[in-house]
Design an enzyme around this catalytic site. Structure first.
Site, PDB file in Angstrom:
ATOM      1  N   VAL A 187      -2.448   4.815   8.731  1.00 51.91           N
ATOM      2  CA  VAL A 187      -2.040   5.630   9.878  1.00 51.91           C
ATOM      3  C   VAL A 187      -0.735   5.144  10.497  1.00 51.91           C
ATOM      4  CG1 VAL A 187      -4.426   6.234  10.408  1.00 51.91           C
ATOM      5  CG2 VAL A 187      -3.350   4.327  11.610  1.00 51.91           C
ATOM      6  N   LYS A 188      -0.191   4.037  10.012  1.00 47.13           N
ATOM      7  CA  LYS A 188       1.054   3.507  10.564  1.00 47.13           C
ATOM      8  C   LYS A 188       2.261   4.162   9.897  1.00 47.13           C
ATOM      9  CE  LYS A 188      -1.325   0.690  13.156  1.00 47.13           C
ATOM     10  NZ  LYS A 188      -2.683   0.714  12.574  1.00 47.13           N
ATOM     11  N   LEU A 189       3.468   3.752  10.292  1.00 50.61           N
ATOM     12  CA  LEU A 189       4.692   4.404   9.823  1.00 50.61           C
ATOM     13  C   LEU A 189       4.912   4.246   8.326  1.00 50.61           C
ATOM     14  CD1 LEU A 189       6.300   3.292  12.987  1.00 50.61           C
ATOM     15  CD2 LEU A 189       7.003   5.486  12.096  1.00 50.61           C
TER      16      LEU A 189
END
Length: 279
Positions: A187-189
């Site tokens: 879910v991170k960049l």
């Protein structure tokens, strides 16, 4: 429906992983050093330690700073459980500093009031862990000033913040902290599947992190306490953990990191679209 998060895996990511899977090294190989070097180039921090998760990184950060039973660690109440759990793993007591209602980050004003009160009671924290919520940087300069005034170390929980900036410098450079920790959860960049990294400007802290990541083992002959007994020789200097990341994860990390600016631009476009739609 707006998904909570959605990774972007492209053909070059698949090929990077495929290449490692066909190689002789699946773990503890050259891709880990290469990924750490790329993270240093991205953040301008001199030292990086890639780990199995940001939770592992926060735990190692606390250990490297000597957090132990009887110590106090303060963090933000607006965060994932890992920010406080890392201190609890070390036996420390956790407390929280209120957030700024405009930024959702740790409030320097609330921190100052809380530190003054704690100093009067003899209950100052050993470590402060501000969290860059949604990648928006905390007021790190003011937090650092207060931490120095009261003798506290600072760990940036930068799980959301790879690719972000503060005062024109990359988050993770550790200008105003002892350690910064990134997450590479999907879910991170950018993602390595699971994974994280610990950044620092301190060679001493870096050496502790590297050893703690891999059972407390030291393979650097210059730091050994006994004479070299052959190619198999290594020493365990402390009780560590197995928080290693794999080479194929790091290969994907290198590929993903090269596209970080594109990922950020895409998220900004989506955010603006839905922000104006909701207004």
């Amino acid at each position: 429906m707006i998904p909570y998060g959605c990774q972007c895996i492209e053909s070059e990511d698949l090929e990077a992983v495929r290449s490692v899977l066909k190689s002789d090294w699946l773990t503890q190989g050259p891709c880990i050093n290469a990924f750490e070097a790329e993270l240093c180039a991205q953040t301008h921090a001199p030292y990086a330690t890639a780990v199995s998760s940001a939770t592992a990184g926060l735990h190692l950060a606390c250990l490297a700073l000597g957090v132990k039973a009887g110590d106090r660690v303060w963090t933000s109440p607006n965060s994932f459980v890992a920010s406080s759990n890392a201190a609890l793993y070390c036996g420390a007591t956790v407390d929280f500093v209120d957030i700024d209602p405009q930024t959702y980050n740790m409030s320097p004003d609330a921190l100052e009031v809380k530190l003054k009160c704690a100093a009067q009671q003899g209950q100052l924290p050993k470590v402060i862990i501000p969290v860059h919520f949604a990648g928006h940087a905390c007021d790190m300069q003011q937090i650092r000033i207060l931490a120095d005034q009261y003798g506290c170390a600072v760990i940036e929980d930068a799980a959301h913040a790879i690719g972000g900036t503060y005062e024109g410098r990359p988050i993770g450079c550790c200008q105003y902290s002892d350690i910064a920790v990134f997450s590479f959860h999907p879910v991170k960049l950018m993602t390595t599947g699971e994974g994280g990294a610990v950044m620092t400007q301190s060679q001493q802290i870096h050496e502790k992190l590297q050893a703690l990541r891999s059972h407390g083992i030291v393979r650097d002959a210059e730091r050994w306490e006994e004479a070299d007994q052959g190619g198999w020789h290594y020493e365990q200097h402390m009780l560590g953990l197995n928080y290693r990341i794999t080479d194929f994860q790091c290969a994907m990390g290198i590929s993903q990191l090269s596209k970080l600016s594109k990922f950020i631009k895409k998220r900004e476009t989506i955010a603006k679209k839905y922000f104006f739609s909701f207004k």
